[in-house]
Design an enzyme around this catalytic site. Structure first.
Site, PDB file in Angstrom:
ATOM      1  N   GLU A  72       0.831  -1.206   0.000  1.00  0.00           N
ATOM      2  CA  GLU A  72       0.000   0.000   0.000  1.00  0.00           C
ATOM      3  C   GLU A  72       0.869   1.262   0.000  1.00  0.00           C
ATOM      4  O   GLU A  72       0.616   2.195  -0.759  1.00  0.00           O
ATOM      5  CB  GLU A  72      -0.910   0.004   1.230  1.00  0.00           C
ATOM      6  CG  GLU A  72      -2.003  -1.053   1.214  1.00  0.00           C
ATOM      7  CD  GLU A  72      -3.110  -0.740   0.223  1.00  0.00           C
ATOM      8  OE1 GLU A  72      -3.432   0.448   0.041  1.00  0.00           O
ATOM      9  OE2 GLU A  72      -3.641  -1.686  -0.379  1.00  0.00           O
ATOM     10  N   ASP A  83      -8.249   6.993  -8.853  1.00  0.00           N
ATOM     11  CA  ASP A  83      -8.707   5.669  -9.252  1.00  0.00           C
ATOM     12  C   ASP A  83     -10.229   5.602  -9.271  1.00  0.00           C
ATOM     13  O   ASP A  83     -10.817   4.527  -9.265  1.00  0.00           O
ATOM     14  CB  ASP A  83      -8.146   4.600  -8.311  1.00  0.00           C
ATOM     15  CG  ASP A  83      -8.558   4.819  -6.859  1.00  0.00           C
ATOM     16  OD1 ASP A  83      -9.178   5.866  -6.558  1.00  0.00           O
ATOM     17  OD2 ASP A  83      -8.262   3.942  -6.026  1.00  0.00           O
TER      18      ASP A  83
END
Length: 327
Positions: free
Chosen positions: A105, A123
């Site tokens: 991450e 995104d």
């Protein structure tokens, strides 16, 4: 030439099975078969020697961070007790789960630095927030978890009737719900600046874990339990999948992957299929940039193959499996 990192030190009380790796005197050794109490440095040879250990290459000890030496210090007493009560896992186990989650991450094992993380990574999921990437929602995410996070923050701050708006007001930001999506009306600089400022806020940290549990951890524990599995590594694998690909929903979600992983009651057999299924789809634009996704799955599958399923006394092993390059 890069020197291999040492796995966690050999233990005289641990049972090792074929494929397990341990280190002693700055050298890694791989178990050839079931063994316990046999010192690798004096009970090893080549693959065909008949010895319980196969000698590997010289290695360098992993450098352990302060947060690893006292894992409980990464959690408030309330959060630690909450996790123990609801998952059965302690601070060391959850610290290792979070390190494995945070590498793909944030490219870091220091997951505690990201309570105040906030970014629009474009995104189509809105803003991404905190240690597990709560989102405000968008075209690619019509079931965001940030609304729950703000309501939990209001509750942790003492609200008698917690609400999303109450949480936003306490932080000093502005937004409203549009269906299931939280639309933030402040600029990115203002909104993320306010979230950044919550990094050390005790109520925010508590709300983060309560939300994390409600949205991802609870379902993951339930899915493991109903299959008779109780290892921290399995639950962590499910949590990582759920937060990265969704807990329920389409074929790529945790729910979808579990439905294609067979019904073996042997945990290692089931998880081998699960990891294989996840590897097939994890490097898509919806989830991870290639090859980050395959490396993400490999972290968990390598530890499973090496028998490190309780995520205890495995600091060096966690460092080793996360020593891959992010793209």
């Amino acid at each position: 030439m890069t020197t291999e990192l040492c796995n966690s030190p050999w233990s005289s009380t641990r049972i090792y099975v074929a494929g397990n790796v341990a280190s002693i005197d700055d050298r890694n050794y791989t178990a050839a078969y079931w063994t316990q109490g046999n010192v690798p440095s004096t009970s090893s040879g080549d693959v065909n020697s008949g010895q319980p250990w196969v000698s590997g290459v010289a290695c360098k000890p992993a450098s352990l961070a302060a947060q690893t030496l006292d894992p409980d210090s990464n959690f408030s007493p309330a959060t630690l007790q909450f996790l123990k009560d609801n998952t059965g896992f302690d601070g060391e186990q959850w610290n290792n789960i979070m390190k494995l989650i945070n590498k793909p991450e944030q490219d870091s094992l220091d997951w505690t630095k990201y309570y105040g993380y906030c970014e629009n990574i474009h995104d189509d999921r809105g803003y991404t927030i905190g240690i597990f990437g709560a989102t405000t929602g968008g075209p690619n995410d019509d079931g965001p978890d940030a609304p729950t996070l703000f309501k939990e923050y209001d509750a942790a701050s003492g609200a008698s009737s917690p609400s999303i708006q109450g949480g936003l007001s306490r932080i000093g930001v502005h937004g409203s719900m549009s269906g299931s999506i939280l639309k933030i009306s402040d600029s990115a600089k203002v909104f993320c600046g306010k979230i950044n400022g919550l990094q050390s806020n005790a109520a925010w940290r508590e709300a983060m874990w309560r939300t994390f549990y409600k949205v991802y951890i609870s379902y993951s524990v339930q899915q493991a339990s109903q299959r008779g599995f109780d290892d921290a590594l399995t639950v962590g694998s499910f949590v990582d999948t759920a937060l990265n690909q969704g807990a329920t929903g389409d074929s790529g979600s945790l729910e979808g992957l579990l439905s294609r992983s067979g019904n073996s009651s042997d945990e290692k057999t089931f998880m081998a299929t699960f990891y294989a299924q996840r590897t097939k789809i994890v490097d898509t634009n919806d989830y991870n940039q290639s090859p980050n996704g395959k490396n993400r799955v490999k972290e968990w599958s390598t530890l499973m193959n090496e028998g490190i399923t309780d995520l205890k006394n495995c600091d060096a092993d966690v460092i080793k499996v996360t020593s891959w390059t992010m793209h």
